[in-house]
Enzyme design. Structure first.
Site, PDB file in Angstrom:
ATOM      1  N   GLY A  89       0.779  -1.236   0.000  1.00 26.18           N
ATOM      2  CA  GLY A  89       0.000   0.000   0.000  1.00 26.18           C
ATOM      3  C   GLY A  89       0.809   1.283   0.000  1.00 26.18           C
ATOM      4  O   GLY A  89       0.336   2.306   0.484  1.00 26.18           O
ATOM      5  N   HIS A  99      -0.959   0.441 -13.384  1.00 23.69           N
ATOM      6  CA  HIS A  99      -0.242  -0.756 -13.830  1.00 23.69           C
ATOM      7  C   HIS A  99       1.245  -0.412 -13.926  1.00 23.69           C
ATOM      8  O   HIS A  99       1.601   0.630 -14.483  1.00 23.69           O
ATOM      9  CB  HIS A  99      -0.785  -1.220 -15.185  1.00 23.69           C
ATOM     10  CG  HIS A  99      -0.211  -2.526 -15.593  1.00 23.69           C
ATOM     11  ND1 HIS A  99      -0.636  -3.723 -15.052  1.00 23.69           N
ATOM     12  CD2 HIS A  99       0.793  -2.830 -16.446  1.00 23.69           C
ATOM     13  CE1 HIS A  99       0.073  -4.710 -15.577  1.00 23.69           C
ATOM     14  NE2 HIS A  99       0.945  -4.198 -16.425  1.00 23.69           N
TER      15      HIS A  99
HETATM   16  C1  GAR Z   1       2.320  -1.176  -7.756  1.00 23.31           C
HETATM   17  O1  GAR Z   1       3.562  -1.144  -8.406  1.00 23.31           O
HETATM   18  C2  GAR Z   1       1.199  -1.321  -8.782  1.00 23.31           C
HETATM   19  O2  GAR Z   1       1.483  -0.721  -9.999  1.00 23.31           O
HETATM   20  C3  GAR Z   1       1.133  -2.824  -8.928  1.00 23.31           C
HETATM   21  O3  GAR Z   1       1.290  -3.311  -7.621  1.00 23.31           O
HETATM   22  C4  GAR Z   1       2.191  -2.444  -6.912  1.00 23.31           C
HETATM   23  C5  GAR Z   1       1.609  -2.169  -5.540  1.00 23.31           C
HETATM   24  O4  GAR Z   1       2.531  -1.466  -4.748  1.00 23.31           O
HETATM   25  N1  GAR Z   1      -0.111  -3.215  -9.516  1.00 23.31           N
HETATM   26  C6  GAR Z   1      -0.223  -4.246 -10.370  1.00 23.31           C
HETATM   27  O5  GAR Z   1       0.720  -4.957 -10.686  1.00 23.31           O
HETATM   28  C7  GAR Z   1      -1.631  -4.467 -10.920  1.00 23.31           C
HETATM   29  N2  GAR Z   1      -1.591  -5.290 -12.118  1.00 23.31           N
HETATM   30  P1  GAR Z   1       2.105  -0.790  -3.373  1.00 23.31           P
HETATM   31  O6  GAR Z   1       1.302  -1.815  -2.605  1.00 23.31           O
HETATM   32  O7  GAR Z   1       3.387  -0.453  -2.690  1.00 23.31           O
HETATM   33  O8  GAR Z   1       1.273   0.430  -3.709  1.00 23.31           O
END
Ligand code: GAR
Length: 187
Positions: free
Chosen positions: A12, A103
């Protein structure tokens, strides 16, 4: 005032940047952080900001529990910030052009099923790409195929590893995602 819900499955860090950005906003408020993982760190981050949290299982989401909660909370916009489950179609249809995903690559490259988080950065490394980036897009019934709202790129060198690629991508996400959400709030 627009009411936003963030859906997230993991750490998050993006959710935190968004909560920080909107904490004194006159336009929008983060009304809910919802997760399919009861132990996701994003829930702790939400508590720190005093944002209500909600957890659910995949089965409950598919049975309409999350949609009910979002409607009960009068949510205007749904923000997917590292949410890794496929969203049921009735939920997508309940927020036409009001559901946004981030993404961690330059779509249409490295999109689709199985392409999330580290898998994306590993594929970028394996392909020897000289750049990668982020895509912020509206969500429709087809994975990673909704209208693109914003993209930003960063260059890569041969020394980059999936970990350093992830760091570069996160830096772009943190810098741009809250502002891009803000720009949508006029709608
Ligand atoms: C982020 O890099 C987001 O772009 C990716 O998950 C990560 C979450 O990071 N989303 C995907 O891969 C969706 N296909 P966070 O929990 O530190 O915000």
């Amino acid at each position: 005032m627009k009411r936003l819900a963030i859906l997230a499955s993991g750490s998050g860090s993006n959710a935190e940047k968004i909560m920080e950005y909107f904490k004194d906003s006159q336009k929008a408020t983060i009304s809910l952080v919802a997760s399919n993982k009861a132990d996701a760190f994003v829930l702790e981050r939400a508590r720190k900001f005093g944002v209500p949290t909600f957890t659910f299982t995949r089965k409950e989401m598919d049975a309409g529990l999350l949609l009910n909660k979002l409607q009960e909370e009068k949510i205007d916009w749904v923000i997917l910030a590292g949410f890794l489950l496929k969203i049921p179609e009735d939920l997508i249809r309940a927020f036409p052009d009001h559901m946004v995903n981030i993404h961690p690559a330059l779509l249409p490259k490295y999109g689709g099923k199985g392409m999330y988080g580290h898998h994306v950065h590993e594929a970028v490394k394996a392909a020897g790409d000289t750049e990668t980036g982020i895509t912020i897009h509206l969500v429709n019934e087809h994975y990673d195929e909704g209208k693109i709202i914003f993209q930003a790129a960063t260059s890569l060198t041969e020394e980059d590893t999936p970990d350093t690629i992830a760091q570069k991508v996160h830096a772009l996400e943190h810098r741009y995602f809250p502002e891009v959400i803000d720009s949508l709030m006029e709608k």
